[in-house]
Design a protein around this motif. Structure first.
Motif, PDB file in Angstrom:
ATOM      1  N   ALA A  80     -42.750  13.869  -1.804  1.00 55.82           N
ATOM      2  CA  ALA A  80     -44.088  13.308  -1.964  1.00 55.82           C
ATOM      3  C   ALA A  80     -44.868  13.275  -0.658  1.00 55.82           C
ATOM      4  O   ALA A  80     -46.094  13.204  -0.669  1.00 55.82           O
ATOM      5  CB  ALA A  80     -43.994  11.897  -2.546  1.00 55.82           C
ATOM      6  N   LYS A  81     -44.187  13.334   0.459  1.00 54.84           N
ATOM      7  CA  LYS A  81     -44.841  13.345   1.768  1.00 54.84           C
ATOM      8  C   LYS A  81     -45.068  14.761   2.293  1.00 54.84           C
ATOM      9  O   LYS A  81     -45.637  14.933   3.375  1.00 54.84           O
ATOM     10  CB  LYS A  81     -43.994  12.565   2.789  1.00 54.84           C
ATOM     11  CG  LYS A  81     -43.694  11.119   2.402  1.00 54.84           C
ATOM     12  CD  LYS A  81     -44.954  10.291   2.216  1.00 54.84           C
ATOM     13  CE  LYS A  81     -45.319  10.064   0.778  1.00 54.84           C
ATOM     14  NZ  LYS A  81     -46.562   9.339   0.565  1.00 54.84           N
ATOM     15  N   THR A 148     -48.322  14.991   7.375  1.00 59.18           N
ATOM     16  CA  THR A 148     -47.608  14.181   6.397  1.00 59.18           C
ATOM     17  C   THR A 148     -48.597  13.567   5.411  1.00 59.18           C
ATOM     18  O   THR A 148     -49.597  12.978   5.816  1.00 59.18           O
ATOM     19  CB  THR A 148     -46.816  13.059   7.091  1.00 59.18           C
ATOM     20  OG1 THR A 148     -45.934  13.638   8.058  1.00 59.18           O
ATOM     21  CG2 THR A 148     -46.005  12.263   6.085  1.00 59.18           C
ATOM     22  N   VAL A 149     -48.334  13.698   4.122  1.00 55.05           N
ATOM     23  CA  VAL A 149     -49.223  13.175   3.087  1.00 55.05           C
ATOM     24  C   VAL A 149     -48.881  11.709   2.835  1.00 55.05           C
ATOM     25  O   VAL A 149     -47.751  11.382   2.485  1.00 55.05           O
ATOM     26  CB  VAL A 149     -49.103  13.973   1.781  1.00 55.05           C
ATOM     27  CG1 VAL A 149     -50.107  13.461   0.750  1.00 55.05           C
ATOM     28  CG2 VAL A 149     -49.313  15.457   2.042  1.00 55.05           C
ATOM     29  N   ALA A 150     -49.865  10.821   3.000  1.00 53.70           N
ATOM     30  CA  ALA A 150     -49.634   9.388   2.862  1.00 53.70           C
ATOM     31  C   ALA A 150     -50.039   8.893   1.476  1.00 53.70           C
ATOM     32  O   ALA A 150     -50.652   9.615   0.686  1.00 53.70           O
ATOM     33  CB  ALA A 150     -50.426   8.638   3.932  1.00 53.70           C
ATOM     34  N   ARG A 151     -49.726   7.627   1.185  1.00 50.83           N
ATOM     35  CA  ARG A 151     -50.252   6.987  -0.024  1.00 50.83           C
ATOM     36  C   ARG A 151     -51.758   6.804   0.086  1.00 50.83           C
ATOM     37  O   ARG A 151     -52.460   6.833  -0.919  1.00 50.83           O
ATOM     38  CB  ARG A 151     -49.608   5.617  -0.231  1.00 50.83           C
ATOM     39  CG  ARG A 151     -48.132   5.645  -0.558  1.00 50.83           C
ATOM     40  CD  ARG A 151     -47.635   4.227  -0.786  1.00 50.83           C
ATOM     41  NE  ARG A 151     -46.202   4.208  -1.097  1.00 50.83           N
ATOM     42  CZ  ARG A 151     -45.513   3.111  -1.401  1.00 50.83           C
ATOM     43  NH1 ARG A 151     -46.145   1.937  -1.409  1.00 50.83           N
ATOM     44  NH2 ARG A 151     -44.222   3.172  -1.677  1.00 50.83           N
ATOM     45  N   MET A 152     -52.234   6.565   1.292  1.00 48.06           N
ATOM     46  CA  MET A 152     -53.667   6.402   1.501  1.00 48.06           C
ATOM     47  C   MET A 152     -54.308   7.780   1.636  1.00 48.06           C
ATOM     48  O   MET A 152     -53.639   8.740   2.033  1.00 48.06           O
ATOM     49  CB  MET A 152     -53.932   5.561   2.748  1.00 48.06           C
ATOM     50  CG  MET A 152     -53.440   6.188   4.044  1.00 48.06           C
ATOM     51  SD  MET A 152     -53.532   5.057   5.440  1.00 48.06           S
ATOM     52  CE  MET A 152     -52.161   3.957   5.062  1.00 48.06           C
ATOM     53  N   GLY A 153     -55.560   7.864   1.279  1.00 51.33           N
ATOM     54  CA  GLY A 153     -56.266   9.138   1.399  1.00 51.33           C
ATOM     55  C   GLY A 153     -56.930   9.611   0.125  1.00 51.33           C
ATOM     56  O   GLY A 153     -57.725  10.548   0.137  1.00 51.33           O
ATOM     57  N   GLU A 202     -39.401  21.757  -4.512  1.00 53.90           N
ATOM     58  CA  GLU A 202     -40.005  23.084  -4.599  1.00 53.90           C
ATOM     59  C   GLU A 202     -41.527  23.033  -4.516  1.00 53.90           C
ATOM     60  O   GLU A 202     -42.182  24.053  -4.286  1.00 53.90           O
ATOM     61  CB  GLU A 202     -39.577  23.788  -5.895  1.00 53.90           C
ATOM     62  CG  GLU A 202     -40.278  23.318  -7.166  1.00 53.90           C
ATOM     63  CD  GLU A 202     -39.605  22.143  -7.859  1.00 53.90           C
ATOM     64  OE1 GLU A 202     -39.707  22.042  -9.087  1.00 53.90           O
ATOM     65  OE2 GLU A 202     -38.973  21.307  -7.147  1.00 53.90           O
ATOM     66  N   PHE A 203     -42.099  21.829  -4.665  1.00 52.21           N
ATOM     67  CA  PHE A 203     -43.557  21.687  -4.650  1.00 52.21           C
ATOM     68  C   PHE A 203     -44.059  21.073  -3.341  1.00 52.21           C
ATOM     69  O   PHE A 203     -45.214  20.664  -3.246  1.00 52.21           O
ATOM     70  CB  PHE A 203     -44.012  20.845  -5.844  1.00 52.21           C
ATOM     71  CG  PHE A 203     -45.365  21.231  -6.382  1.00 52.21           C
ATOM     72  CD1 PHE A 203     -45.627  22.530  -6.794  1.00 52.21           C
ATOM     73  CD2 PHE A 203     -46.387  20.294  -6.492  1.00 52.21           C
ATOM     74  CE1 PHE A 203     -46.876  22.889  -7.294  1.00 52.21           C
ATOM     75  CE2 PHE A 203     -47.635  20.640  -6.997  1.00 52.21           C
ATOM     76  CZ  PHE A 203     -47.880  21.945  -7.393  1.00 52.21           C
ATOM     77  N   ILE A 204     -43.190  21.013  -2.342  1.00 52.76           N
ATOM     78  CA  ILE A 204     -43.562  20.419  -1.057  1.00 52.76           C
ATOM     79  C   ILE A 204     -44.766  21.131  -0.443  1.00 52.76           C
ATOM     80  O   ILE A 204     -45.703  20.484   0.038  1.00 52.76           O
ATOM     81  CB  ILE A 204     -42.363  20.448  -0.079  1.00 52.76           C
ATOM     82  CG1 ILE A 204     -41.349  19.367  -0.473  1.00 52.76           C
ATOM     83  CG2 ILE A 204     -42.817  20.255   1.361  1.00 52.76           C
ATOM     84  CD1 ILE A 204     -40.049  19.429   0.301  1.00 52.76           C
ATOM     85  N   SER A 214     -50.333  10.841  -2.054  1.00 52.95           N
ATOM     86  CA  SER A 214     -49.192  11.200  -2.893  1.00 52.95           C
ATOM     87  C   SER A 214     -48.149  10.097  -2.857  1.00 52.95           C
ATOM     88  O   SER A 214     -48.009   9.378  -1.861  1.00 52.95           O
ATOM     89  CB  SER A 214     -48.587  12.520  -2.398  1.00 52.95           C
ATOM     90  OG  SER A 214     -47.483  12.904  -3.184  1.00 52.95           O
ATOM     91  N   ILE A 215     -47.394   9.974  -3.962  1.00 56.94           N
ATOM     92  CA  ILE A 215     -46.327   8.982  -4.048  1.00 56.94           C
ATOM     93  C   ILE A 215     -45.307   9.465  -5.066  1.00 56.94           C
ATOM     94  O   ILE A 215     -45.661  10.150  -6.028  1.00 56.94           O
ATOM     95  CB  ILE A 215     -46.900   7.602  -4.448  1.00 56.94           C
ATOM     96  CG1 ILE A 215     -45.858   6.498  -4.294  1.00 56.94           C
ATOM     97  CG2 ILE A 215     -47.462   7.633  -5.878  1.00 56.94           C
ATOM     98  CD1 ILE A 215     -46.452   5.089  -4.413  1.00 56.94           C
TER      99      ILE A 215
END
Length: 329
Positions: A80-81, A148-153, A202-204, A214-215
């Motif tokens: 998710a990150k 890095t993909v955070a929960r915020m955004g 596989e979807f990273i 993302s979470i």
């Protein structure tokens, strides 16, 4: 024999865990530390999850599946990150039933998933407890610096997507507790998902490239979207009818009289370990194409709005859901 501790801590490490160690960074598990070199141009991303007998897995669950679930719930966090996993630290709290055969079974599960996901053991600890068995893993991965993909955004106007199916984790627990009446192959599929969920590693790449927030779905779809909405300072609306269901989940759903209540159970049950994320509408076609290339189901379940929290709609009308998901102590 179960319940007999046939090996001390150091023999357990030497005979069972040392063969799983990273060939360079793990130091053969002969030291108190692991030394991880920096990777130029990348950020180190860490996550930690613990699972406890009687809370996160059942006493009757085979210990190889317990080990694999521990690995996979951590892998789901990194997926998710947008982080590529490489190694982990492990703590094992063996209960009195965990003799040598049980420990070997646990390690067999770790070995299988290390090979499947390209990670290696870096170190940890192993002890015996008079209480229930529990295990804790700290998993590490890399992302390109600042990516890095955070929960915020999440941004107002973004669409909200989820990978895979929702509800199979909760249904699998019901199956493990013999609370479901379905065909044997449906039960088997649900049990497999509950015991060994599939992290969306596989979807990273697409998550890193296109997700604004993302979470991973561990506590329940509604609960985890609430976390994302709160972190982003936005509201999220979802349509319960489009909740993606597996063949087994659909078979269970078709037998329910109250469709709304059934959908509420699926989106609050938890243990799915799918990824929910927000993305711009202009990237929807690309995301669907990337999911198709990977034979991965991707469902648009809602949208990001002004306001706060999550609003779930059924037949176009907002519904009140009293319990949004699993609550940690």
């Amino acid at each position: 024999m179960a319940g007999v501790d046939v090996a001390g801590e150091f023999e357990t490490i030497r005979r069972l865990f040392a063969p799983l160690a990273h060939p360079e960074w793990g130091r053969g598990l002969r030291d108190d530390v692991a030394v991880i070199p920096s990777k130029p141009g990348h950020d180190l991303v860490l996550t930690k999850d613990a699972i406890v007998e009687g809370v996160h897995f059942l006493p009757a669950d085979p210990l190889d599946t317990v080990a694999r679930k521990l690995m996979r719930v951590n892998l789901s966090d990194l997926a998710a990150k947008g982080a590529e996993p490489f190694g982990y630290l492990l703590a094992c709290h063996w209960s009195e039933r965990c003799g040598w055969p049980e420990r070997m079974t646990f390690v067999d599960g770790l070995r299988a998933d290390q090979k499947a996901f390209g990670v290696a053991l870096l170190g940890g600890d192993t002890v015996v407890t008079p209480g229930p068995a529990s295990f804790s893993m700290t998993l590490m991965g890399w992302t390109p610096k600042g990516r890095t993909v955070a929960r915020m955004g999440a941004r107002v106007g973004d669409l909200v997507f989820v990978t895979g199916n929702i509800g199979d984790g909760w249904l699998g627990l019901q199956a493990a507790q013999e609370k479901l009446t379905l065909e044997a192959d449906r039960i088997a599929a649900l049990l497999e998902h509950y015991r060994t969920p599939t992290p969306r590693v596989e979807f990273i790449g697409p998550i890193r490239a296109y997700a604004s927030a993302s979470i991973d779905i561990s506590d329940g779809l509604i609960a985890d979207l609430e976390h994302m909405a709160a972190a982003s300072g936005v509201g999220i609306e979802i349509d319960l009818e489009v909740t993606p269901r597996s063949a087994a989940g659909q078979a269970w759903y078709d037998g329910r009289v109250d469709e709304q209540a059934a959908l509420e159970s699926l989106v609050t049950g938890g243990d799915d370990y799918e990824v929910a994320f927000s993305a711009s509408p202009r990237d929807e076609a690309t995301l669907r194409r990337e999911a198709g290339r990977r034979h991965l189901r991707l469902t648009r379940i809602g949208r990001v709005t002004t306001g706060e929290g999550v609003v779930a709609r059924f037949a176009g009308q907002p519904v009140t859901i009293d319990r949004s998901g699993f609550a940690h102590g």
